[in-house]
Write a protein that holds these residues in place. Structure first.
Motif, mmCIF file in Angstrom:
data_model
loop_
_atom_site.group_PDB
_atom_site.id
_atom_site.type_symbol
_atom_site.label_atom_id
_atom_site.label_comp_id
_atom_site.label_asym_id
_atom_site.label_seq_id
_atom_site.Cartn_x
_atom_site.Cartn_y
_atom_site.Cartn_z
ATOM 1 N N ARG A 120 18.163 -3.479 73.295
ATOM 2 C CA ARG A 120 18.749 -2.814 72.281
ATOM 3 C C ARG A 120 17.482 -2.554 71.299
ATOM 4 N NH1 ARG A 120 23.110 -6.622 72.340
ATOM 5 N NH2 ARG A 120 22.174 -7.814 70.828
ATOM 6 N N LEU A 121 16.625 -3.446 71.193
ATOM 7 C CA LEU A 121 15.378 -3.193 70.188
ATOM 8 C C LEU A 121 14.551 -1.927 70.891
ATOM 9 C CD1 LEU A 121 14.210 -3.983 67.725
ATOM 10 C CD2 LEU A 121 12.754 -5.488 68.663
ATOM 11 N N LEU A 122 14.430 -1.955 72.285
ATOM 12 C CA LEU A 122 13.500 -0.988 72.646
ATOM 13 C C LEU A 122 14.465 0.541 72.461
ATOM 14 C CD1 LEU A 122 11.368 0.090 74.288
ATOM 15 C CD2 LEU A 122 12.641 -0.622 76.313
ATOM 16 N N SER A 123 15.620 0.479 72.483
ATOM 17 C CA SER A 123 16.559 1.861 72.435
ATOM 18 C C SER A 123 16.403 2.350 70.798
ATOM 19 C CB SER A 123 17.963 1.671 72.678
ATOM 20 O OG SER A 123 18.793 0.751 71.821
ATOM 21 N N ALA A 124 16.408 1.285 70.030
ATOM 22 C CA ALA A 124 16.302 1.767 68.467
ATOM 23 C C ALA A 124 14.865 2.299 68.177
ATOM 24 C CB ALA A 124 16.466 0.617 67.623
ATOM 25 N N THR A 125 13.716 1.659 69.009
ATOM 26 C CA THR A 125 12.595 2.161 68.650
ATOM 27 C C THR A 125 12.237 3.631 69.389
ATOM 28 O OG1 THR A 125 11.635 -0.242 68.992
ATOM 29 C CG2 THR A 125 9.939 1.690 69.392
ATOM 30 N N LEU A 126 12.879 3.735 70.299
ATOM 31 C CA LEU A 126 12.802 5.127 70.942
ATOM 32 C C LEU A 126 13.516 6.044 70.228
ATOM 33 C CD1 LEU A 126 13.176 4.502 74.942
ATOM 34 C CD2 LEU A 126 11.291 5.484 73.698
ATOM 35 N N THR A 127 14.617 5.869 69.617
ATOM 36 C CA THR A 127 15.496 6.861 68.910
ATOM 37 C C THR A 127 14.661 7.013 67.686
ATOM 38 O OG1 THR A 127 17.692 6.255 69.810
ATOM 39 C CG2 THR A 127 17.713 7.048 67.482
ATOM 40 N N ARG A 128 14.043 6.120 66.936
ATOM 41 C CA ARG A 128 13.263 6.394 65.834
ATOM 42 C C ARG A 128 12.185 7.271 66.073
ATOM 43 N NH1 ARG A 128 10.886 1.691 61.975
ATOM 44 N NH2 ARG A 128 12.949 1.874 61.276
ATOM 45 N N LEU A 129 11.594 7.108 67.409
ATOM 46 C CA LEU A 129 10.291 8.038 67.606
ATOM 47 C C LEU A 129 10.735 9.263 68.005
ATOM 48 C CD1 LEU A 129 7.209 8.101 68.725
ATOM 49 C CD2 LEU A 129 8.307 7.438 70.904
ATOM 50 N N THR A 130 11.790 9.374 68.797
ATOM 51 C CA THR A 130 12.209 10.762 69.460
ATOM 52 C C THR A 130 13.273 11.455 68.652
ATOM 53 O OG1 THR A 130 13.876 9.916 70.948
ATOM 54 C CG2 THR A 130 11.646 9.739 71.773
ATOM 55 N N GLY A 131 14.203 10.861 68.214
ATOM 56 C CA GLY A 131 15.399 11.394 67.413
ATOM 57 C C GLY A 131 16.573 11.720 68.545
ATOM 58 N N ILE A 132 16.314 10.959 69.734
ATOM 59 C CA ILE A 132 17.295 11.142 71.043
ATOM 60 C C ILE A 132 18.336 10.266 70.950
ATOM 61 C CG2 ILE A 132 17.557 11.005 73.443
ATOM 62 C CD1 ILE A 132 14.707 12.176 73.604
ATOM 63 N N ARG A 133 19.499 10.136 70.926
ATOM 64 C CA ARG A 133 20.744 9.342 71.274
ATOM 65 C C ARG A 133 20.930 9.182 72.508
ATOM 66 N NH1 ARG A 133 22.722 7.215 66.209
ATOM 67 N NH2 ARG A 133 21.801 8.229 64.377
ATOM 68 N N PHE A 134 21.587 7.797 73.074
ATOM 69 C CA PHE A 134 21.640 7.722 74.414
ATOM 70 C C PHE A 134 23.066 7.643 74.814
ATOM 71 C CE2 PHE A 134 17.390 6.273 73.580
ATOM 72 C CZ PHE A 134 16.668 7.118 74.376
#
Length: 313
Positions: A120-134
């Motif tokens: 979950r924390l990794l997904s939040a980090t990636l969304t903050r970086l990329t703007g991509i929602r999964f």
């Protein structure tokens, strides 16, 4: 993506058996989750690979592999975007004990406690970086995938640079060769003494997933129900998934036309940099438009315009 490769043996049967063995968790942070998944549109999935099971105790639970899988509208091809595990990012607070800060992206999994919380924390980090929602996520136990590869009878991997394993001392000579599960996973983890270091490791992991899909399509599991059951149970035992509310049989049926040769490997535009004596990977020009291409379903056009960052699988 591996499960899609099993569509040749009967999607509905696969989904029914898989449903009984796979673990299901909330792997995506609320702000990283696509509000609603529409299977006819482009899809984005987060794949996290680790040699530790989600419930494994102990510190230092870092993710060995981070992939963003993008499936453009039409669902006839897929792009495996490897995220370097040493990528320097801003990790947000986890709301439990970690206050947030700058670190390598694979540390997000550890700061979140590994397993469900770490993903979950990794997904939040990636969304903050990329703007991509999964649209979903999967946590892969790569040690468990050894058995999957062995049950498939091994996979064919092509070694382009001779390398000796830092883990086992085994030498991988140049050339295409059949590998069992232990050997394939050992090879896919190597990065030292390779010309492009971790970028070569990312490419080899993408090639391993392609080889598994190739092999799944070649086998005669449909006529061997006992072997089919063993493979499905091994796959299920190696995965924890979050499908964002989409039934597994609907997802697998939608991906039934995705062949192994429609997989494309993508590297994140980036470069290594040493900061205060620590080796990191930093984004090249903010990712070179890659993230925007994913969000707007223009990744095929981006790939043609940026061949430097596209891998042949």
């Amino acid at each position: 993506m591996l499960l899609a490769g099993f569509a040749v043996v009967g999607v509905r049967l696969l989904a029914h058996r898989y449903e009984r063995t796979v673990s299901k968790e909330q792997l995506l942070a609320p702000d990283a989750r696509q509000a609603r998944t529409e299977l006819e549109t482009g899809l984005n999935y987060l794949i996290v690979g680790s040699d530790r099971r989600p419930d494994a105790p102990g510190p230092d639970q870092r993710s060995d592999t981070i992939l963003i899988v993008h499936v453009p509208p039409g669902l006839r091809e897929a792009y495996l975007i490897s995220v370097p595990r040493d990528l320097l990012v801003a990790i947000p607070p986890d709301g439990v004990g970690y206050a947030g800060g700058q670190d390598k992206i694979n540390a997000a999994y550890e700061h979140g406690g590994g397993g469900e919380g770490g993903t979950r924390l990794l997904s939040a980090t990636l969304t903050r970086l990329t703007g991509i929602r999964f649209d979903g996520a999967a946590l892969i136990d790569f040690a468990g995938f050894r058995r999957v590869i062995d049950l498939l009878g091994g996979i064919r991997m092509c070694v382009d640079t001779e390398v000796r394993s830092i883990h086992t001392g085994v030498l991988f000579p140049v050339g295409c060769q059949q590998m069992d599960g232990a050997r394939a996973l050992d090879y896919a983890r190597q990065r030292y003494d390779l010309p492009n270091g971790d970028y070569d490791r990312q490419r080899h992991q993408q090639q391993m997933l392609r080889a598994m899909m190739d092999r799944a399509g070649e086998t005669h599991l449909r006529t061997d129900p006992v072997q089919l059951d063993r493979v499905l149970r091994a796959v299920g035992n190696a995965l924890t998934v979050d499908t964002n509310g989409v039934p597994l049989d609907d997802l697998l049926f939608a991906l039934r036309s995705l062949p192994a040769d429609a997989l494309h490997g993508v590297q994140l535009p980036s470069y290594p940099q040493t900061i205060n004596g620590i080796s990191y990977v930093v984004l090249d020009n903010g990712g070179g438009g890659l993230f925007d291409a994913v969000r707007t379903d223009r990744l095929p056009d981006w790939s043609r315009a940026n061949p430097r960052w596209v891998n042949r699988l």
